[in-house]
Design a protein around this motif. Structure first.
Motif, PDB file in Angstrom:
ATOM      1  N   ALA A 143       0.761  -1.115   0.038  1.00 24.75           N
ATOM      2  CA  ALA A 143      -0.029  -0.122   0.091  1.00 24.75           C
ATOM      3  C   ALA A 143       1.011   1.241   0.017  1.00 24.75           C
ATOM      4  N   ALA A 144       2.074   1.245   0.752  1.00 20.53           N
ATOM      5  CA  ALA A 144       2.976   2.740   0.770  1.00 20.53           C
ATOM      6  C   ALA A 144       3.579   2.520  -0.404  1.00 20.53           C
ATOM      7  N   SER A 145       3.909   1.365  -1.073  1.00 20.43           N
ATOM      8  CA  SER A 145       4.688   1.596  -2.260  1.00 20.43           C
ATOM      9  C   SER A 145       3.542   2.140  -3.600  1.00 20.43           C
ATOM     10  N   ASN A 146       2.488   1.766  -3.332  1.00 22.14           N
ATOM     11  CA  ASN A 146       1.454   2.059  -4.352  1.00 22.14           C
ATOM     12  C   ASN A 146       1.207   3.878  -4.353  1.00 22.14           C
ATOM     13  N   ASN A 147       1.298   4.126  -2.833  1.00 18.84           N
ATOM     14  CA  ASN A 147       0.983   5.718  -2.531  1.00 18.84           C
ATOM     15  C   ASN A 147       2.199   6.489  -2.919  1.00 18.84           C
ATOM     16  N   ILE A 148       3.344   6.022  -2.996  1.00 16.68           N
ATOM     17  CA  ILE A 148       4.559   6.633  -3.480  1.00 16.68           C
ATOM     18  C   ILE A 148       4.591   6.747  -5.096  1.00 16.68           C
ATOM     19  N   PHE A 149       4.039   5.660  -5.705  1.00 17.83           N
ATOM     20  CA  PHE A 149       3.985   5.940  -7.010  1.00 17.83           C
ATOM     21  C   PHE A 149       3.006   6.612  -7.649  1.00 17.83           C
ATOM     22  N   ALA A 150       1.892   6.731  -6.909  1.00 22.74           N
ATOM     23  CA  ALA A 150       0.619   7.649  -7.279  1.00 22.74           C
ATOM     24  C   ALA A 150       1.314   8.989  -7.229  1.00 22.74           C
ATOM     25  N   ALA A 151       2.136   9.295  -6.256  1.00 21.66           N
ATOM     26  CA  ALA A 151       2.443  10.587  -5.904  1.00 21.66           C
ATOM     27  C   ALA A 151       3.483  11.129  -6.977  1.00 21.66           C
ATOM     28  N   LEU A 152       4.377  10.029  -7.615  1.00 22.46           N
ATOM     29  CA  LEU A 152       5.171  10.697  -8.610  1.00 22.46           C
ATOM     30  C   LEU A 152       4.532  10.672  -9.704  1.00 22.46           C
ATOM     31  N   GLN A 153       3.421  10.226  -9.922  1.00 23.16           N
ATOM     32  CA  GLN A 153       2.408  10.460 -11.183  1.00 23.16           C
ATOM     33  C   GLN A 153       2.091  11.871 -11.430  1.00 23.16           C
ATOM     34  N   TRP A 155       3.956  14.346 -11.738  1.00 16.15           N
ATOM     35  CA  TRP A 155       4.798  15.131 -12.902  1.00 16.15           C
ATOM     36  C   TRP A 155       4.301  14.790 -14.106  1.00 16.15           C
ATOM     37  N   LYS A 156       3.301  13.884 -14.470  1.00 18.93           N
ATOM     38  CA  LYS A 156       2.858  13.472 -15.610  1.00 18.93           C
ATOM     39  C   LYS A 156       4.326  13.055 -16.828  1.00 18.93           C
ATOM     40  N   CYS A 157       4.848  12.226 -16.190  1.00 15.20           N
ATOM     41  CA  CYS A 157       6.043  11.652 -17.065  1.00 15.20           C
ATOM     42  C   CYS A 157       6.228  10.325 -16.734  1.00 15.20           C
ATOM     43  N   PRO A 158       6.982   9.477 -17.583  1.00 16.51           N
ATOM     44  CA  PRO A 158       7.073   8.007 -17.220  1.00 16.51           C
ATOM     45  C   PRO A 158       7.767   7.830 -15.982  1.00 16.51           C
ATOM     46  N   VAL A 159       7.069   6.898 -15.100  1.00 19.91           N
ATOM     47  CA  VAL A 159       7.578   6.412 -13.987  1.00 19.91           C
ATOM     48  C   VAL A 159       7.374   4.887 -13.897  1.00 19.91           C
ATOM     49  N   GLU A 160       8.872   4.261 -13.760  1.00 17.10           N
ATOM     50  CA  GLU A 160       9.018   2.882 -13.750  1.00 17.10           C
ATOM     51  C   GLU A 160       9.341   2.479 -12.214  1.00 17.10           C
ATOM     52  N   LYS A 161       8.684   1.292 -11.764  1.00 12.34           N
ATOM     53  CA  LYS A 161       8.811   0.777 -10.562  1.00 12.34           C
ATOM     54  C   LYS A 161       9.774  -0.069 -10.704  1.00 12.34           C
ATOM     55  N   LEU A 162      10.667  -0.019  -9.651  1.00 12.20           N
ATOM     56  CA  LEU A 162      11.676  -1.206  -9.413  1.00 12.20           C
ATOM     57  C   LEU A 162      11.410  -1.824  -7.969  1.00 12.20           C
ATOM     58  N   GLY A 163      10.963  -2.774  -7.831  1.00 12.91           N
ATOM     59  CA  GLY A 163      10.576  -3.408  -6.580  1.00 12.91           C
ATOM     60  C   GLY A 163       9.643  -2.437  -5.956  1.00 12.91           C
ATOM     61  N   MET A 164       9.560  -2.527  -4.627  1.00  9.71           N
ATOM     62  CA  MET A 164       8.568  -1.852  -3.745  1.00  9.71           C
ATOM     63  C   MET A 164       8.996  -0.325  -3.500  1.00  9.71           C
ATOM     64  N   ASP A 165      10.465   0.005  -3.340  1.00 10.00           N
ATOM     65  CA  ASP A 165      10.833   1.093  -2.881  1.00 10.00           C
ATOM     66  C   ASP A 165      11.874   1.810  -3.780  1.00 10.00           C
ATOM     67  N   GLU A 166      11.751   1.510  -5.013  1.00  4.20           N
ATOM     68  CA  GLU A 166      12.807   2.159  -6.165  1.00  4.20           C
ATOM     69  C   GLU A 166      11.810   2.601  -7.364  1.00  4.20           C
ATOM     70  N   ASN A 167      12.230   3.847  -7.897  1.00  3.07           N
ATOM     71  CA  ASN A 167      11.232   4.367  -9.198  1.00  3.07           C
ATOM     72  C   ASN A 167      12.187   5.090  -9.892  1.00  3.07           C
ATOM     73  N   PHE A 168      12.218   4.765 -11.146  1.00  5.49           N
ATOM     74  CA  PHE A 168      13.003   5.730 -12.397  1.00  5.49           C
ATOM     75  C   PHE A 168      11.715   6.588 -12.772  1.00  5.49           C
ATOM     76  N   ILE A 169      12.166   7.876 -13.021  1.00  4.53           N
ATOM     77  CA  ILE A 169      11.507   8.901 -13.611  1.00  4.53           C
ATOM     78  C   ILE A 169      12.113   9.683 -14.692  1.00  4.53           C
ATOM     79  N   ASP A 170      11.643   9.478 -15.874  1.00  5.26           N
ATOM     80  CA  ASP A 170      12.522  10.282 -17.118  1.00  5.26           C
ATOM     81  C   ASP A 170      11.598  11.580 -17.230  1.00  5.26           C
TER      82      ASP A 170
END
Length: 652
Positions: A143-153, A155-170
């Protein structure tokens, strides 16, 4: 001064000549670094020659680096989730326990020497006041990982999850937009820089990375302000360097690396296994060739690598060793599978295996409900302890799952107790295929996963309103003459998120293979809308019609009787149906069934649209034209007229 790496110097001299800061010593400077004079070769040719003859450490400066990638890593993720849930743990050493292992800990515990995957007994010895939190249930972490991913959205740019605690943002596009609106002299770096550069790259990547570092700070601030997580970030022109540079100044900080320093940074890595794209098998193959560190990999030739790897793999390994990676950031969607596993020392009894599967299923159904999609495939995984092989190995089996097992309740798929029993039957059936119960068995892990999902769209215009039960045609609802839609077992709004939908739980546990539906005789009741309101049949709502079994029987009987009468030779038609045919005047219109033949149900006839009534009357007037004898194949092959009657009462 490096004679083998003249690219930086070439760029400097070129810029200085442009600004006319020197002239006499220009040719001499090129001579001492073994570069042809400006008068001999054009600048473009000179830079290309320098690029081809330079060492790999500076080869990246000869190309453009258009992208700006941010890698965000949540500091001690599991521990932070627990500390946010229980603030009293913030000032204490905390370890997350799964089975008899401390999978991770907070930084307070790491001061004592607590490391990842340390045995609980060893951790308590070196840190007696360690607070252990059971982290086997991953629900809160997901649930926490999904909240983090949603918050990074945001910026309206590609976000790629890597596991639960890492994200790439272009952030490449966002950077380009900000460059247009911000002056260069007002842009400064945020956080640490791996190594300062004497000169900037001609492609302008330094400016882009400056802006990206500011965006990384904004993202980290948003995650802390809204969710309470401290994070670390790496900023680079590709995913590889962004990820590897991220932990350099952990926790709660960020680091930027320039493209020209990629190779020198990679050479500091002590193992080729440190490169994310290199797995254990590739590492073993490299070590067998005495290639241990990344620096060793940089020195080896591509030709030597091609002897042990494919051509593409050899080139990729070489590029990774010098920090070159063109892998794009792919927007993460919903997972392809949702699964859970339970490991243990050993289980040798079927009843205990069933209990563990039942517990996994309960937790898995919660994840499916949160996901919102309906699974159509189930996979069972076992890890067997094989004495002969002296190691454990996994085996899996999967089967299809009928979507009718799942029901939509408040917009989320749920399973009744009967549905859970069907799923357990499927699970144990797969288990029996994997295990020969006539022989002893020893398991150290059981896993359960749903794979292959179907999206169940909701709303008035969705297909789910028409195809609900195992993709079979939905019963058509009833339209009454006063335009009141009657409540039925398959209401039109049943699939909306605010309502509860119950689908038929059929006996078959496995999704049946699609078959051709049988031809059904359809009948539409009288339209409650005026002709002006309905311009075409496509505007009629299927949800406002209903297929009535009694009416279906009547229409079928009507068709058969009509066919029999048209095929049966009559000695005296005037005697048989004189009143039926003669009483039908040319000017008669629909709605009056006094003129119908005696074998016609008046209630059904009156329910038909006017056009159908007129066509039926015309058929009764000339019965020889309504049905063609089946004994003549040639006649049957002739094209039939395309009438509205064809769609409501199809010929068998």
């Amino acid at each position: 001064m490096c004679r083998d790496c003249p690219i930086k110097i070439t760029n400097i001299l070129y810029l200085m000549k442009e600004k006319q800061q020197f002239s006499n010593n220009f040719s001499y400077l090129y001579t001492i670094i073994n570069i042809p004079s400006l008068n001999e070769v054009s600048m473009d040719d000179r830079i290309m020659e320098s690029s081809s003859s330079s060492c790999h450490k500076h080869s990246s400066t000869s190309v453009e680096h258009p992208k700006a990638i941010i890698h965000i890593d949540i500091d001690c993720f599991y521990a932070q989730v627990e500390m946010l849930r229980n603030p009293e743990l913030r000032s204490q050493p905390v370890g997350i326990q799964q089975k008899n292992i401390v999978v991770t800990s907070n930084y307070e515990a790491r001061k004592y020497g607590i490391k990842k995957c340390m045995a609980v007994t060893d951790a308590i010895k070196i840190c007696p006041n360690l607070k252990l939190v059971n982290g086997e249930d991953l629900h809160n972490y997901r649930a926490a990982s999904n909240n983090i991913f949603a918050a990074l959205q945001h910026w309206k740019c590609p976000v790629e999850k890597l596991g639960m605690d890492e994200n790439f943002i272009d952030v490449t596009n966002l950077v380009e937009e900000r460059i247009k609106s911000v002056k260069d002299d007002k842009i400064t770096f945020v956080g640490h820089i791996y190594e300062e550069s004497i000169t900037e790259c001609l492609c302008g990547c330094h400016l882009r990375l400056k802006i990206a570092s500011q965006m990384a700070k904004e993202m980290r601030k948003k995650l802390f302000d809204e969710l309470g997580f401290t994070t670390s970030a790496g900023i680079a022109h590709n995913k590889l360097l962004a990820k590897l540079i991220c932990p350099l100044h952990k926790p709660n900080d960020q680091t930027t690396i320039f493209p020209e320093h990629g190779a020198s940074f990679m050479s500091t890595l002590q193992s080729v296994r440190s490169i994310p794209s290199i797995g254990s098998k590739t590492t073993e193959a490299l070590i067998s060739q005495n290639i241990i560190t990344v620096s060793d990999l940089q020195k080896v030739s591509v030709d030597l690598l091609k002897k042990h790897f494919s051509s593409d793999m050899a080139v990729r390994l070489k590029n990774l060793s010098i920090g070159e990676d063109n892998t794009p950031v792919k927007q993460t969607g919903k997972p392809q599978s949702i699964g859970l596993e339970d490991s243990f020392k050993t289980v040798s009894v079927k009843s205990e295996v069933e209990e563990r599967f039942s517990a996994l299923l309960q937790r898995l159904l919660v994840l499916v409900r949160e996901d919102g999609r309906i699974p159509v495939s189930l996979r069972v995984t076992l890890r067997k302890k094989d004495v002969k092989r002296l190691s454990s190995h996994r085996e899996s089996r999967q089967c299809q799952v009928s979507p009718s097992i799942f029901t939509i309740n408040h917009g989320a798929p749920t399973v009744t107790e009967a549905g859970q029993q069907k799923l357990m039957t499927l699970i144990m059936r797969l288990f029996n295929k994997l295990i020969d119960l006539s022989k002893p068995f020893h398991l150290t892990l059981v896993g359960l996963a749903f794979t292959k999902f179907q999206e169940r769209m909701t709303g008035r215009g969705s297909i789910v309103n028409y195809l609900m039960n195992d993709i079979s045609v939905q019963s058509v609802l009833n339209i009454t003459n006063d335009c009141d839609t009657s409540a039925s077992s398959m209401d039109y709004s049943a699939a909306s998120p605010s309502s509860s939908t119950t689908t038929d739980l059929s006996d078959g546990e496995v999704e049946p293979s699609p078959k051709k539906p049988k031809k059904v005789n359809w009948i539409a009741k009288r339209r409650c809308l005026s002709k002006e309101e309905v311009a075409s049949p496509s505007k009629l709502k299927v949800g406002e019609l209903r297929l009535n079994s009694r009416e279906l029987e009547k229409v079928s009987e009507l068709r058969l009787n009509s066919r029999d009468r048209s095929l049966t030779p009559r000695a005296s038609p005037a005697k048989d149906n004189l009143s039926d045919t003669d009483t039908m005047k040319d000017g008669s219109e629909g709605g009056n069934c006094d003129e119908c033949p005696s074998y016609v149900d008046k209630e059904v006839f009156n329910a038909l649209p006017d056009e159908m009534q007129q066509e039926l009357k015309a058929m009764w007037k000339n019965p020889s034209n309504s049905e063609l004898p089946r004994s003549s194949p040639r006649i049957m092959n002739k094209a039939k007229s395309n009438t509205i009657l064809k769609y409501f009462v199809p010929h068998k």
